[in-house]
Scaffold this motif. Structure first.
Motif, PDB file in Angstrom:
ATOM      1  N   PHE A  88       0.846  -1.185   0.000  1.00 10.87           N
ATOM      2  CA  PHE A  88       0.000   0.000   0.000  1.00 10.87           C
ATOM      3  C   PHE A  88       0.889   1.245   0.000  1.00 10.87           C
ATOM      4  CE2 PHE A  88      -4.275  -1.341   2.169  1.00 10.87           C
ATOM      5  CZ  PHE A  88      -4.599  -2.056   1.032  1.00 10.87           C
ATOM      6  N   ALA A  89       0.524   2.228  -0.817  1.00 17.85           N
ATOM      7  CA  ALA A  89       1.129   3.553  -0.751  1.00 17.85           C
ATOM      8  C   ALA A  89      -0.002   4.562  -0.800  1.00 17.85           C
ATOM      9  CB  ALA A  89       2.104   3.779  -1.907  1.00 17.85           C
ATOM     10  N   GLY A  90      -0.088   5.408   0.204  1.00 19.17           N
ATOM     11  CA  GLY A  90      -1.178   6.369   0.269  1.00 19.17           C
ATOM     12  C   GLY A  90      -0.690   7.769   0.538  1.00 19.17           C
ATOM     13  N   ILE A  91      -1.450   8.741   0.046  1.00 17.60           N
ATOM     14  CA  ILE A  91      -1.138  10.151   0.261  1.00 17.60           C
ATOM     15  C   ILE A  91      -2.200  10.765   1.166  1.00 17.60           C
ATOM     16  CG2 ILE A  91      -0.779  12.396  -0.820  1.00 17.60           C
ATOM     17  CD1 ILE A  91      -0.115  10.966  -3.430  1.00 17.60           C
ATOM     18  N   SER A  92      -1.777  11.432   2.231  1.00 14.03           N
ATOM     19  CA  SER A  92      -2.662  12.166   3.124  1.00 14.03           C
ATOM     20  C   SER A  92      -3.782  11.261   3.643  1.00 14.03           C
ATOM     21  CB  SER A  92      -3.210  13.409   2.415  1.00 14.03           C
ATOM     22  OG  SER A  92      -3.855  14.264   3.331  1.00 14.03           O
ATOM     23  N   LEU A  93      -5.043  11.485   3.231  1.00 15.11           N
ATOM     24  CA  LEU A  93      -6.124  10.615   3.685  1.00 15.11           C
ATOM     25  C   LEU A  93      -5.899   9.182   3.204  1.00 15.11           C
ATOM     26  CD1 LEU A  93      -8.862  10.580   5.194  1.00 15.11           C
ATOM     27  CD2 LEU A  93      -9.964  10.833   2.963  1.00 15.11           C
ATOM     28  N   GLY A  94      -5.261   9.019   2.044  1.00 14.77           N
ATOM     29  CA  GLY A  94      -4.953   7.673   1.562  1.00 14.77           C
ATOM     30  C   GLY A  94      -3.999   6.944   2.490  1.00 14.77           C
ATOM     31  N   ALA A  95      -3.024   7.664   3.048  1.00 16.91           N
ATOM     32  CA  ALA A  95      -2.113   7.058   4.012  1.00 16.91           C
ATOM     33  C   ALA A  95      -2.839   6.719   5.312  1.00 16.91           C
ATOM     34  CB  ALA A  95      -0.954   8.008   4.288  1.00 16.91           C
ATOM     35  N   PHE A  96      -3.715   7.597   5.735  1.00 15.40           N
ATOM     36  CA  PHE A  96      -4.574   7.377   6.906  1.00 15.40           C
ATOM     37  C   PHE A  96      -5.368   6.074   6.735  1.00 15.40           C
ATOM     38  CE2 PHE A  96      -8.752   8.151   8.882  1.00 15.40           C
ATOM     39  CZ  PHE A  96      -8.454   8.721  10.121  1.00 15.40           C
ATOM     40  N   ASN A  97      -5.937   5.886   5.552  1.00 15.57           N
ATOM     41  CA  ASN A  97      -6.713   4.681   5.275  1.00 15.57           C
ATOM     42  C   ASN A  97      -5.831   3.442   5.192  1.00 15.57           C
ATOM     43  OD1 ASN A  97      -9.237   5.950   5.239  1.00 15.57           O
ATOM     44  ND2 ASN A  97      -8.994   6.555   3.099  1.00 15.57           N
ATOM     45  N   ALA A  98      -4.633   3.597   4.637  1.00 17.53           N
ATOM     46  CA  ALA A  98      -3.707   2.471   4.576  1.00 17.53           C
ATOM     47  C   ALA A  98      -3.357   1.974   5.972  1.00 17.53           C
ATOM     48  CB  ALA A  98      -2.439   2.876   3.824  1.00 17.53           C
ATOM     49  N   LEU A  99      -3.202   2.901   6.904  1.00 16.45           N
ATOM     50  CA  LEU A  99      -2.883   2.520   8.276  1.00 16.45           C
ATOM     51  C   LEU A  99      -4.042   1.776   8.937  1.00 16.45           C
ATOM     52  CD1 LEU A  99      -0.933   5.676   9.454  1.00 16.45           C
ATOM     53  CD2 LEU A  99      -0.044   3.330   9.370  1.00 16.45           C
ATOM     54  N   TYR A 100      -5.267   2.196   8.645  1.00 14.92           N
ATOM     55  CA  TYR A 100      -6.425   1.458   9.156  1.00 14.92           C
ATOM     56  C   TYR A 100      -6.342  -0.012   8.739  1.00 14.92           C
ATOM     57  CZ  TYR A 100      -9.766   4.771  11.220  1.00 14.92           C
ATOM     58  OH  TYR A 100     -10.424   5.636  12.055  1.00 14.92           O
ATOM     59  N   TYR A 101      -6.035  -0.233   7.457  1.00 12.62           N
ATOM     60  CA  TYR A 101      -6.002  -1.618   6.973  1.00 12.62           C
ATOM     61  C   TYR A 101      -4.827  -2.377   7.583  1.00 12.62           C
ATOM     62  CZ  TYR A 101      -6.763  -5.714   4.244  1.00 12.62           C
ATOM     63  OH  TYR A 101      -7.043  -7.014   3.901  1.00 12.62           O
ATOM     64  N   ALA A 102      -3.667  -1.753   7.623  1.00  9.60           N
ATOM     65  CA  ALA A 102      -2.485  -2.425   8.151  1.00  9.60           C
ATOM     66  C   ALA A 102      -2.688  -2.840   9.604  1.00  9.60           C
ATOM     67  CB  ALA A 102      -1.269  -1.516   8.024  1.00  9.60           C
ATOM     68  N   ALA A 103      -3.360  -1.997  10.378  1.00  7.95           N
ATOM     69  CA  ALA A 103      -3.602  -2.327  11.780  1.00  7.95           C
ATOM     70  C   ALA A 103      -4.541  -3.515  11.929  1.00  7.95           C
ATOM     71  CB  ALA A 103      -4.175  -1.114  12.503  1.00  7.95           C
ATOM     72  N   ALA A 104      -5.498  -3.638  11.003  1.00  4.84           N
ATOM     73  CA  ALA A 104      -6.479  -4.722  11.080  1.00  4.84           C
ATOM     74  C   ALA A 104      -5.962  -6.025  10.500  1.00  4.84           C
ATOM     75  CB  ALA A 104      -7.762  -4.307  10.350  1.00  4.84           C
ATOM     76  N   HIS A 105      -5.189  -5.952   9.406  1.00  5.92           N
ATOM     77  CA  HIS A 105      -4.736  -7.160   8.713  1.00  5.92           C
ATOM     78  C   HIS A 105      -3.266  -7.019   8.305  1.00  5.92           C
ATOM     79  CE1 HIS A 105      -8.900  -8.554   8.483  1.00  5.92           C
ATOM     80  NE2 HIS A 105      -9.241  -7.386   7.990  1.00  5.92           N
ATOM     81  N   PRO A 106      -2.365  -6.918   9.266  1.00  4.51           N
ATOM     82  CA  PRO A 106      -0.958  -6.686   8.913  1.00  4.51           C
ATOM     83  C   PRO A 106      -0.355  -7.800   8.070  1.00  4.51           C
ATOM     84  CG  PRO A 106      -1.183  -7.285  11.233  1.00  4.51           C
ATOM     85  CD  PRO A 106      -2.560  -7.014  10.720  1.00  4.51           C
ATOM     86  N   GLY A 107      -0.856  -9.008   8.226  1.00  2.98           N
ATOM     87  CA  GLY A 107      -0.307 -10.128   7.469  1.00  2.98           C
ATOM     88  C   GLY A 107      -0.629 -10.102   5.992  1.00  2.98           C
ATOM     89  N   ASP A 108      -1.578  -9.249   5.596  1.00  2.00           N
ATOM     90  CA  ASP A 108      -1.961  -9.171   4.181  1.00  2.00           C
ATOM     91  C   ASP A 108      -0.979  -8.343   3.357  1.00  2.00           C
ATOM     92  OD1 ASP A 108      -4.205 -10.662   4.665  1.00  2.00           O
ATOM     93  OD2 ASP A 108      -5.626  -8.990   4.522  1.00  2.00           O
ATOM     94  N   LEU A 109      -0.185  -7.518   4.016  1.00  2.00           N
ATOM     95  CA  LEU A 109       0.615  -6.526   3.306  1.00  2.00           C
ATOM     96  C   LEU A 109       2.103  -6.787   3.462  1.00  2.00           C
ATOM     97  CD1 LEU A 109      -1.357  -3.322   4.359  1.00  2.00           C
ATOM     98  CD2 LEU A 109      -1.652  -4.688   2.282  1.00  2.00           C
ATOM     99  N   ALA A 110       2.837  -6.571   2.355  1.00  2.00           N
ATOM    100  CA  ALA A 110       4.295  -6.674   2.402  1.00  2.00           C
ATOM    101  C   ALA A 110       4.906  -5.391   2.939  1.00  2.00           C
ATOM    102  CB  ALA A 110       4.836  -6.957   1.005  1.00  2.00           C
ATOM    103  N   GLY A 111       4.197  -4.276   2.847  1.00  2.00           N
ATOM    104  CA  GLY A 111       4.707  -3.011   3.342  1.00  2.00           C
ATOM    105  C   GLY A 111       3.724  -1.889   3.073  1.00  2.00           C
ATOM    106  N   VAL A 112       3.917  -0.769   3.785  1.00  2.00           N
ATOM    107  CA  VAL A 112       3.060   0.407   3.650  1.00  2.00           C
ATOM    108  C   VAL A 112       3.963   1.634   3.555  1.00  2.00           C
ATOM    109  CG1 VAL A 112       1.313   1.853   4.757  1.00  2.00           C
ATOM    110  CG2 VAL A 112       1.192  -0.636   4.987  1.00  2.00           C
ATOM    111  N   HIS A 113       3.700   2.477   2.547  1.00  2.00           N
ATOM    112  CA  HIS A 113       4.430   3.731   2.441  1.00  2.00           C
ATOM    113  C   HIS A 113       3.464   4.884   2.628  1.00  2.00           C
ATOM    114  CE1 HIS A 113       7.542   6.514   1.547  1.00  2.00           C
ATOM    115  NE2 HIS A 113       6.983   6.954   0.439  1.00  2.00           N
ATOM    116  N   LEU A 114       3.790   5.766   3.566  1.00  2.00           N
ATOM    117  CA  LEU A 114       2.947   6.896   3.915  1.00  2.00           C
ATOM    118  C   LEU A 114       3.543   8.174   3.350  1.00  2.00           C
ATOM    119  CD1 LEU A 114       2.615   6.016   7.721  1.00  2.00           C
ATOM    120  CD2 LEU A 114       1.121   5.244   5.860  1.00  2.00           C
TER     121      LEU A 114
END
Length: 235
Positions: A88-114
């Motif tokens: 996931f890579a998100g900008i502003s609100l997109g990064a906010f939303n990416a963090l919501y998902y990562a917190a709920a399902h961290p095993g689904d993602l290889a990485g998150v860029h904010l």
């Protein structure tokens, strides 16, 4: 409710093993990722990833359906299609939303860029500041479990453990209008995954940060390592 998406494939003839999901800022269109050069910067570098742009905005945030919507319309279809690594890579609100998902399902993602993440509402940021910072705040009794406290506590737990099962990286302009909260967030991340440049909360700053991450960030490192692995390890 359906979710609008756009897809750009590295190779039209075959699916790649990696999928990069781009989540837009508020009041932006998916096409802005193309018009602002984000997709082109990936392609210019020959990075072997398919790209999916997903429209997630205030409606899902207010309804509390960000995680469910991303799981239904992005993650599960990508997993079913055979993608082995989803970023996931998100900008502003997109990064906010990416963090919501990562917190709920961290095993689904290889990485998150904010990129210039929206750090949350003023009352919650004031609550964190009053406690002395995120680490101190995380030891206080939990409240507001449906809001961004969810991912703030997840970040605090990951930082405390020092393991980062889902690596998180961060880029931001030094004159961003959300800078106070963003610095609090960045304080939880490994120093080498945090990058500030001169700039504001705007596309020119985000483009500079994007180019830097594509050149030196965790996605490029992961794909380089994968391509260097023996064929039997990639099978």
């Amino acid at each position: 409710m359906t979710m609008r998406t756009l897809v750009d494939r590295f190779d039209a003839a075959r699916r790649q093993e990696t999928l990069l999901v781009l989540l837009p800022p508020a009041q932006a269109q998916l096409e802005d990722f193309i018009e602002q050069g984000f997709v082109g910067e990936v392609r210019t570098r020959g990075i072997a990833t398919d790209i999916l742009m997903a429209e997630v905005g205030y409606a899902q945030v207010m309804a509390g359906t960000v995680v469910a919507a991303l799981r239904e319309h992005v993650i599960q279809p990508a997993q079913a299609a055979g993608y082995r690594s989803i970023w996931f890579a998100g900008i502003s609100l997109g990064a906010f939303n990416a963090l919501y998902y990562a917190a709920a399902h961290p095993g689904d993602l290889a990485g998150v860029h904010l990129l210039a993440p929206y750090p949350g509402t003023g009352d919650i940021l004031a609550e964190i500041a009053a406690a002395g910072g995120p680490a101190e705040w995380a030891t206080t009794p939990q409240s507001g479990l449906g809001d961004e406290r969810v991912w703030w506590r997840w970040l605090c737990a990951e930082a405390g453990a020092g393991q980062w099962r889902t690596p998180v990286s961060f880029g931001c302009g030094s004159e961003d209008r959300f800078l106070a909260g963003q610095r609090q967030l960045a304080s939880l991340l490994p120093e080498e995954r945090v990058h500030f440049v001169a700039g504001t909360h705007a596309w020119p700053t985000w483009r500079e940060l994007w180019r830097d991450w594509l050149d030196r960030g965790s996605l490029a490192s992961a794909l380089t390592a994968a391509s260097a692995a023996p064929a039997e390890e990639r099978a």
